[in-house]
Structures are given as C-alpha cells and as structure tokens.
Design a protein around this motif. Sequence first.
Motif, short mmCIF file in Angstrom:
data_model
loop_
_atom_site.label_atom_id
_atom_site.label_comp_id
_atom_site.label_asym_id
_atom_site.label_seq_id
_atom_site.Cartn_x
_atom_site.Cartn_y
_atom_site.Cartn_z
N GLY A 75 0.82 -1.19 0.00
CA GLY A 75 0.00 0.00 0.00
C GLY A 75 0.86 1.25 0.00
N ALA A 76 0.26 2.34 0.39
CA ALA A 76 0.98 3.61 0.33
C ALA A 76 0.33 4.63 1.24
CB ALA A 76 1.02 4.14 -1.11
N SER A 77 1.10 5.63 1.58
CA SER A 77 0.64 6.82 2.29
C SER A 77 1.51 7.96 1.78
CB SER A 77 0.78 6.64 3.80
OG SER A 77 2.14 6.50 4.16
N PRO A 78 1.18 9.21 2.10
CA PRO A 78 1.99 10.31 1.57
C PRO A 78 3.48 10.10 1.80
CG PRO A 78 0.01 11.19 2.55
CD PRO A 78 0.02 9.71 2.87
N GLY A 79 4.23 10.05 0.71
CA GLY A 79 5.68 9.94 0.79
C GLY A 79 6.26 8.56 0.58
N TRP A 80 5.42 7.49 0.71
CA TRP A 80 5.94 6.13 0.60
C TRP A 80 4.95 5.22 -0.12
CZ3 TRP A 80 10.33 3.38 1.46
CH2 TRP A 80 11.37 4.03 2.15
N VAL A 81 5.50 4.36 -1.00
CA VAL A 81 4.77 3.23 -1.58
C VAL A 81 5.55 1.98 -1.20
CG1 VAL A 81 4.07 2.08 -3.72
CG2 VAL A 81 3.88 4.57 -3.52
N VAL A 82 4.88 0.97 -0.65
CA VAL A 82 5.55 -0.27 -0.24
C VAL A 82 4.79 -1.45 -0.83
CG1 VAL A 82 6.70 0.58 1.82
CG2 VAL A 82 4.32 -0.11 1.97
N LEU A 83 5.49 -2.29 -1.59
CA LEU A 83 4.85 -3.38 -2.32
C LEU A 83 5.65 -4.66 -2.13
CD1 LEU A 83 4.13 -1.37 -5.59
CD2 LEU A 83 2.46 -2.00 -3.83
N SER A 84 4.96 -5.80 -2.12
CA SER A 84 5.64 -7.07 -1.87
C SER A 84 5.77 -7.89 -3.15
CB SER A 84 4.90 -7.85 -0.78
OG SER A 84 3.58 -8.15 -1.17
N GLY A 85 5.96 -9.21 -2.99
CA GLY A 85 6.43 -10.05 -4.07
C GLY A 85 5.58 -10.10 -5.31
N HIS A 86 4.24 -10.07 -5.17
CA HIS A 86 3.43 -10.19 -6.39
C HIS A 86 3.58 -8.98 -7.29
CE1 HIS A 86 0.66 -8.49 -3.28
NE2 HIS A 86 0.29 -7.70 -4.26
N ASP A 87 3.78 -7.80 -6.71
CA ASP A 87 4.00 -6.61 -7.53
C ASP A 87 5.37 -6.65 -8.20
OD1 ASP A 87 1.80 -4.28 -7.13
OD2 ASP A 87 1.91 -5.55 -5.36
N ALA A 88 6.38 -7.13 -7.48
CA ALA A 88 7.71 -7.25 -8.08
C ALA A 88 7.68 -8.26 -9.23
CB ALA A 88 8.73 -7.67 -7.02
N ASP A 89 7.00 -9.40 -9.00
CA ASP A 89 6.87 -10.39 -10.07
C ASP A 89 6.11 -9.81 -11.26
OD1 ASP A 89 8.15 -12.26 -8.50
OD2 ASP A 89 6.33 -13.29 -7.89
N GLY A 90 5.04 -9.08 -10.98
CA GLY A 90 4.26 -8.49 -12.06
C GLY A 90 5.08 -7.53 -12.89
N ALA A 91 5.86 -6.70 -12.22
CA ALA A 91 6.71 -5.76 -12.95
C ALA A 91 7.72 -6.49 -13.82
CB ALA A 91 7.42 -4.83 -11.97
N ALA A 92 8.21 -7.64 -13.33
CA ALA A 92 9.19 -8.42 -14.08
C ALA A 92 8.57 -9.17 -15.24
CB ALA A 92 9.90 -9.40 -13.15
N GLY A 93 7.24 -9.11 -15.38
CA GLY A 93 6.57 -9.73 -16.52
C GLY A 93 6.21 -11.17 -16.33
N ILE A 94 6.17 -11.66 -15.08
CA ILE A 94 5.89 -13.07 -14.86
C ILE A 94 4.66 -13.27 -13.98
CG2 ILE A 94 8.28 -13.78 -15.22
CD1 ILE A 94 8.68 -13.84 -12.24
N ASN A 95 3.76 -12.30 -13.95
CA ASN A 95 2.58 -12.44 -13.10
C ASN A 95 1.40 -11.68 -13.69
OD1 ASN A 95 0.89 -13.05 -10.98
ND2 ASN A 95 1.85 -11.69 -9.51
N GLY A 96 1.00 -12.04 -14.90
CA GLY A 96 -0.21 -11.47 -15.48
C GLY A 96 0.03 -10.26 -16.36
N ALA A 97 -1.07 -9.74 -16.89
CA ALA A 97 -1.01 -8.64 -17.85
C ALA A 97 -0.39 -7.40 -17.22
CB ALA A 97 -2.41 -8.32 -18.36
N MET A 98 0.45 -6.70 -17.99
CA MET A 98 1.16 -5.54 -17.46
C MET A 98 0.21 -4.39 -17.12
SD MET A 98 4.25 -6.34 -16.98
CE MET A 98 4.75 -4.69 -16.48
N ASN A 99 -0.93 -4.29 -17.79
CA ASN A 99 -1.85 -3.19 -17.50
C ASN A 99 -2.19 -3.13 -16.02
OD1 ASN A 99 -1.93 -3.55 -20.35
ND2 ASN A 99 -3.81 -2.39 -20.41
N ARG A 100 -2.36 -4.30 -15.39
CA ARG A 100 -2.73 -4.34 -13.98
C ARG A 100 -1.62 -3.73 -13.11
NH1 ARG A 100 -2.06 -4.45 -9.35
NH2 ARG A 100 -2.83 -5.86 -7.73
#
Length: 354
Positions: free
Chosen positions: A273-298
Amino acid sequence: MRSRLLVVAAAATLGATVAVTATGASAAAAGCQVSYTVSSQWQGGFGAGVAVTNLGDPITGWTLRWSFGAGQTVTQAWNATVTQSGAAVTAVNVGYNGALTTGASTSFGFNGSWTGSNPVPSAFTLNGVACTGSVTPTTGTPTTVPTTAPTPTPSSSAVPGTVRVFWLKPTDVAYDQRYPDGIAAVVREAQRYYKQELGKTFKLNNTVVEVVNGEHDRNWYITTNCTGSDHYWCVVGNMHQELMRRFSISNPDSRWLCVGEISAEETNQSGGGASPGWVVLSGHDADGAAGINGAMNRWYGGMVHELGHGFGLPDSTSTDGTPMSGSFYDYPNTHFSQAQKNAILAGPYGSFLS
C-alpha cells in the motif's frame, strides 16, 4: 502507516545469476536478446510483454522488428511506439527508454488480436541486428560482464525532489535483471501517465531502481515483527524499516517520494500500500513488474494508484473511473478527476511535479 492494499497472491519465481559476453570499449559490437511473453490470452485477444537486452555497445535509440506468423495484429501498446504493416511489426523506443548501455534492458507491452492460433514470433532484430542472444564484435577482445546485484546506492547520490525507487532482494533470492528493469518500466509508465493527466510529471533518478541486497532471508521478512499469525504487513513493514534505517530516510521524507518493492511474501497474506511519501509493495508486484505475473496493465494501473496515495490522494469511495478506485484494473482506460488533479498539485509532493 499505509492506506490501501493490493492483494494478488503469487509465489516468487526468480532466475539465477547469469553472465553475458560483450566487447571492450574499443570494439564496435552489436548484439541483443529478446524475451517475448504472452502474459494473458482470451478468445480473439491477448496481452504480451517484450523485454529487450542490448548485448552490444551502448545505443541511444532502438527499433525492434519482428513478423507475426498467424495473422496477429497489435491493437494497443505502451512504453514503445508500435506500428504494423501486414505481418511486419516495428516497435520504436519512447523518449525515456531509448538509451541502453551494454547489458541494459528495457521492456514494453501491447495488446493484440488473433484468430486460429497465436504462436510466438520466431525472430527479432534490434536496429537491424538479429537478436540471437550473442554479440557480434568487429574488433576487440571479449570480456565477461556478470549481471550481479550492485551494492546499495548511498542516500547522498539520489537527487532531492524525485521519486526514489528500491528493489530489496532477500539473501536467499537470486539476482534477476528482469526485476530492476521491469520495476523501472512500470514507474516510467506511471511517469508518462501523470504527464498525460496533469500536464506535468515527477522526475526519477539516473539509477531508476536502486538494488538493495537485503540483510535477511525471505522467511525473516515474512515472519518477523508480526502480531500473532497476521503476516499481512510484516513483509512490507520490515522492508520499510530496513530501507529507512540503511538510507537515512524518514516517513515521510521531504527529499523524496519513495517506492520500495521486495521479492518476498506469504501466499494470500502479504500485500502492500501507500501513504503520503511512501509506496511499499511485496512479491506479487515485483513479479508483475518483471513480466511473470499477469497482464502488465494491472501493474501499471496499480503503480499509478499507489503513487496517487504517495502524492496524498485517498481511495475513491466507489468504482468511479479514476485510478484511485478499482478502475485502475482498466488501465490505461482510467483518468484522474479534476478534483484529484488539484489535490495532487496542492498536496505535500505537488512541488515534485514539473
């Protein structure tokens, strides 16, 4: 601490450290490697991600070409300008991802249509050179360039007034270049979207994603500093605390709006999640960004959404067509309202936009 959770559980899938062959600075070398992934497919349509790695000498712009073998057509693209003539497809870099040093990668994605079958293209060229995964030197002695994780960047090297991005790699996770490259592509797409919506956007550092070798293994981040069996916030909370301590960053910090992603999570338990000044994301978002967890639009829409929180926006109260609601899943077919635009510009990090 953070206001909105994005939960799409997935196990981390990480590749091993590899080495590529390149030539010395005196050589004129050309070479490239392409990874083409069909990330989602439905009747008559599909989404694909393309990762391009320059194995030769540095380039300041690129054109990738391939041909479809079964009549597929590109209908929409992001992070590249894609045109098609018959079966032949041409993808040209956009302004922020044209420069590729030796060993550097970038990625783009597109949606397409198909009938009958949807085979992966068999060959690609980058600036007219066949992408075979090897380097063709004209002179010089080959050297080995390992793609190993760099050491953390000191906090003094990051430019104030920017969005600062980290990928934290636990000790038992192998380095994989797809992660920093993919996370960089996601935040650059968010950068483009904010420019589209607001007429101005945020700046990124020269090292867009700072790779941080974590102090602990995945299980430590998942299970430490938890309340009972509730591991939901443990991963991102532990990452958050480590990044703040090691890089002398506050929560919030007026110097940077920070984004942290960690390659660790417990299935169905870890979010972000996020609040003013910080966004913190775990493994599924990192995998998604790397192209191995579903459509990039998400993942593009998710980053736009969380950065909205980082710039001070709350969630929308209904699915209202804005990225601050569930409408971010429809990215890029979602838009900030005028009230949200005004709030971003007047918010605690509005001065970061130019």
